[in-house]
Every structure is written in C-alpha cells, then in structure tokens.
Design an enzyme around this catalytic site. Sequence first.
Site, PDB file in Angstrom:
ATOM      1  CB  SER A   1      44.396  35.750  44.322  1.00  0.00           C
ATOM      2  OG  SER A   1      43.726  34.731  45.382  1.00  0.00           O
TER       3      SER A   1
ATOM      4  CG  HIS B   1      44.325  39.183  40.833  1.00  0.00           C
ATOM      5  ND1 HIS B   1      45.836  38.624  40.789  1.00  0.00           N
ATOM      6  CD2 HIS B   1      44.325  39.176  42.348  1.00  0.00           C
ATOM      7  CE1 HIS B   1      46.293  37.755  41.970  1.00  0.00           C
ATOM      8  NE2 HIS B   1      45.980  38.491  42.544  1.00  0.00           N
TER       9      HIS B   1
ATOM     10  CD  GLU C   1      46.833  38.147  37.246  1.00  0.00           C
ATOM     11  OE1 GLU C   1      47.635  37.620  36.562  1.00  0.00           O
ATOM     12  OE2 GLU C   1      46.235  38.023  37.904  1.00  0.00           O
TER      13      GLU C   1
ATOM     14  CG  ASN D   1      47.978  33.918  42.152  1.00  0.00           C
ATOM     15  OD1 ASN D   1      48.670  33.801  43.116  1.00  0.00           O
ATOM     16  ND2 ASN D   1      46.927  34.033  42.081  1.00  0.00           N
TER      17      ASN D   1
END
Length: 502
Positions: free
Chosen positions: A123, A144, A156, A194
């Site tokens: 992540s 991800h 992702e 993130n």
Amino acid sequence: MAVSDKDFTVGVIGAGAMGQGIVQVGLEGGCKIVLHDAKPGGAEAARDLVFGRLDRLVEKGRLEADAVAAMKERLEIAADLAGMAPCQVVIEAVFEDLELKRRIFGELEKHVAADAILASNTSSLPIAAIARGCEARGRVAGMHFFNPVPLMKLVEIIKGPETEDAVAATLAELGRRMGRTPVTVKDAPGFLVNTGGRAYTTEGLRLLHEGVGTPAQIDAIMKDCCGFRMGPFELLDLTGIDVNYPVSMIVYEGYLHDPRLKTVPHHKALYEAGRLGRKTKAGFYRYDDKGGILDAPSPDHATDAAAPSTVILAEDDPRLTEFCAGLGISISEVDDGVSPILCAPIGEDATTLAARTGRDYRRLVALDLTPDISRRITIMTAPGADPAMRDAVAALVGREGRKVTAIQDSPGFVAQRIRAMVGNLSCEMAQIGLASPAEIDLAMTLGLNYPQGPLAMVDAMGVATTCRILDRLQAITGEDRYRPSLWLRRRALLGLSATMAA
C-alpha cells in the site's frame, strides 16, 4: 497466455485478510488460484474462510451453487514458493516489510517462467525498491487492492520506473477480470489513494490540534455540510490508528517532509498509547461492543437566546444579503452599536476580518455559507467576542430546524479548510503526474467513498475560490502547508477547470 483464457493462473502469497480477498475475487473472475502462506496451516485456514464466504453468497442468492463448486476446484494450495511455477501472475500480499518482499521476489524468480509477472499488493512501499533485487525488473509492478477486497472496486496498478507497459496493461486487464476498476499510477510514496487521502484526515487533525472544534463537531460539519459518509475522526477510528498513523508517516517522510502531509502530535500519542479506534474500543471516540460511539458530545450549539430583530453586515456581501433575506431579518445600514455584526469570510478568520474592516470584534459573528447549509451551518467568533452575540445569531440561523455548530476562530472555518486541502493535494498529484485528472477523481471516489472527485470538488467550490482560501490560510498562518499547487494556481488565474489535463 491471455488474461481472458480459462486456464489463466494467478498465485497469491500471503493468506491474511488481503490475500483472502484477492483469492476470492480471483476465483469469482474465473482464474485458477495457487495460494501459499509461510505459516503452517495458514493457507488451508484461509481457503476454508474464503469457501465459507462463497457459500454464504450462495445462501444469499448472489452466486450459483454450481459456480461456487467450480471455483473451489480452481484453488490449489502450494507448500512453498516453488509451487508458483505454473502462474502467469503472482501477487504478493504479505505485511509491509521491504526486505521480506525483496526476498520473496528474488526467490520467485528462480521458479516462475521468464515472462511471468510479479506484483506486490503493497500500500505504500516503492515498487522500485521492491524490484531492486530482481534480475528482470521490467516485469515487477504494484497491484494494490483495497480492504475489504470483495467490496472495494478499485485496484491501483503501479508502474515502477522500469515496469514495462505491457506488464501494467496485463495487470489492469486482470483487475477487470476480477471485477475491479483499475487505475494506473506512477510509483511514488503512498501511490495515489494513500497520498490523496492524507488531506482529509490530517487537516481534521490540525483543526483539532488548534482547538477549533471537537471531533464530533468537525465530523458533523463534513457529513452534513459536505456530503462525506464519515467524518475524519470516525474514519481514523474505523481504519485504525495503527494503520493510518504509520502510513501518514511513510507518506510524509517519502515526500521529504512536505508540510501539506504533516500529521499532529495527538495522532502519534494515540498510536503510542494503543488507543487504536474501534478495534480497541477507544480512539478519538469511545466504542461499545458493537462499534457504536459512546458518550460523544453533541456537535450542536444549544441556546435559549432570542433571535435579534436587526443585524449589521460587516461588509457588502450579496451572498449574506440573500441569506438574511431568506431568514426575514432586517439589515440595518447604520451600525446601532448593539446589534450582531454578520460576515461570511472566504479563507479568513473572524479576527482578521474584524481587523481589516474595523468592525467591533465583540459583536462580530462569522457564518460559513460555502457548503450545503440546508441541514447545518457553522458559525464562529473572534477571541473576546460577546457570547450573547453568538447565541443570538445561533438562534436566528437555527430557528427553522437547521442545526448550528459553533467553533473557535479559524481561517476558512472547517469545511473550507478541509475541502480546499483535499482539492489542493489532488491538484498536486495531477501536477507531478501520479495519474490523469480523470483517474485521480475516479480513484478517490472508489477508494475512499468521497462524495465527488476532489478535482471536481474544486470546480464545484470554484477554482479561484479554492485558491483564494489557500492563499489566505497561508498568509494568516504563515505556513507553507497551505501553499496552492501550481496546478491549482495556474487554472485559477486562467479561469480553467481543475480537471483539465495539462
């Protein structure tokens, strides 16, 4: 072998929650799955959990029994990494340890075919760092997924500096086969979601740090006025302080301490105290056994004061004039020295506006008219203001059933600050080319359940207005935390949409 082929085989390394979710969506997508976990019996236990979830979907009528029986036949347990030999793609989903991931990838290269793709579900760790020890770095990429994988539609696809275009394209196709929506992202700390997700929570934390409002007040404003499903503190407690604090630090350090990504001491204090949110029944809130919030203070400003019959406007403001007309309140052109003075600042606090206009700060009450105020309105006053003025205005603006939240003085209130910071960080991600504007908005809505994409949010607030809020925040606080992205500033100056590609 094409991703669409019936016998396309995917390896999954790591049988925790993320690995189990990847196995499930892979099986539902018709792939063959080879699962390995280093813990003895771990893969078998994960298999049983995945099969149990699939069986429950049959009971709910979401899957056919015959289809689930076929899925179960397509799952194989591998005793070691050598069992990954038949896989066209291997997805590593172990915990966030760079050296461990490097060892796994190095070992995989000894067993899989030369054209097999190696993907990490990391992540936040750089794909380039994971691929560093590999002989064929071009086949290494990030894939991800988001937790819980079966429910979160985004994946992702992260291209490292040496990742081949065909590798990223194959992973995107695999994501679609698994029922996910792929977004291709450049390798960077925290990738897209993130990184972009930092602004919502860290600006909420900054407001708490400054004493502007309580978690309950800030959460209520963002939900009722801005359409977010959860406020920043509810979200922090849900994801877990043990998750979001370390990720915040990884992203902050990865971007070499960019102040726009900085968290606050209280965030660290909760992490070190083990107050991790719902999972420990205490974080920013306290929780019962079912996850319900205990004893949260009300975000509503209660008052039995009488509404004023007349108000003064601090400066000419058509928005405020229209608002007062809707309330049926009389606006005096002459300051009588006793009536509340109303203002609706953009990016300013009540203190700055009072000093700029020369108005009596003791009677000045600021209203935030920028977000949706149909259910709740935010008011604030300068230090030393007369509480009776605040209460009278609260009675006025809340007398038709609208809730009122009274906060301490803050440039940009709560909603302006948080939304401007969310939008600005996404503008910066567009500026540095993490993804296209369309993919940024898609990823942030799918990955974080935002009410709209952050670049679309900037357009809705007004590109020039958003830039103005940030300029004033930077001027008042003296912090580069609030410096507008060049992406935002240039589009504000030219009258362009924030979603317009370079």
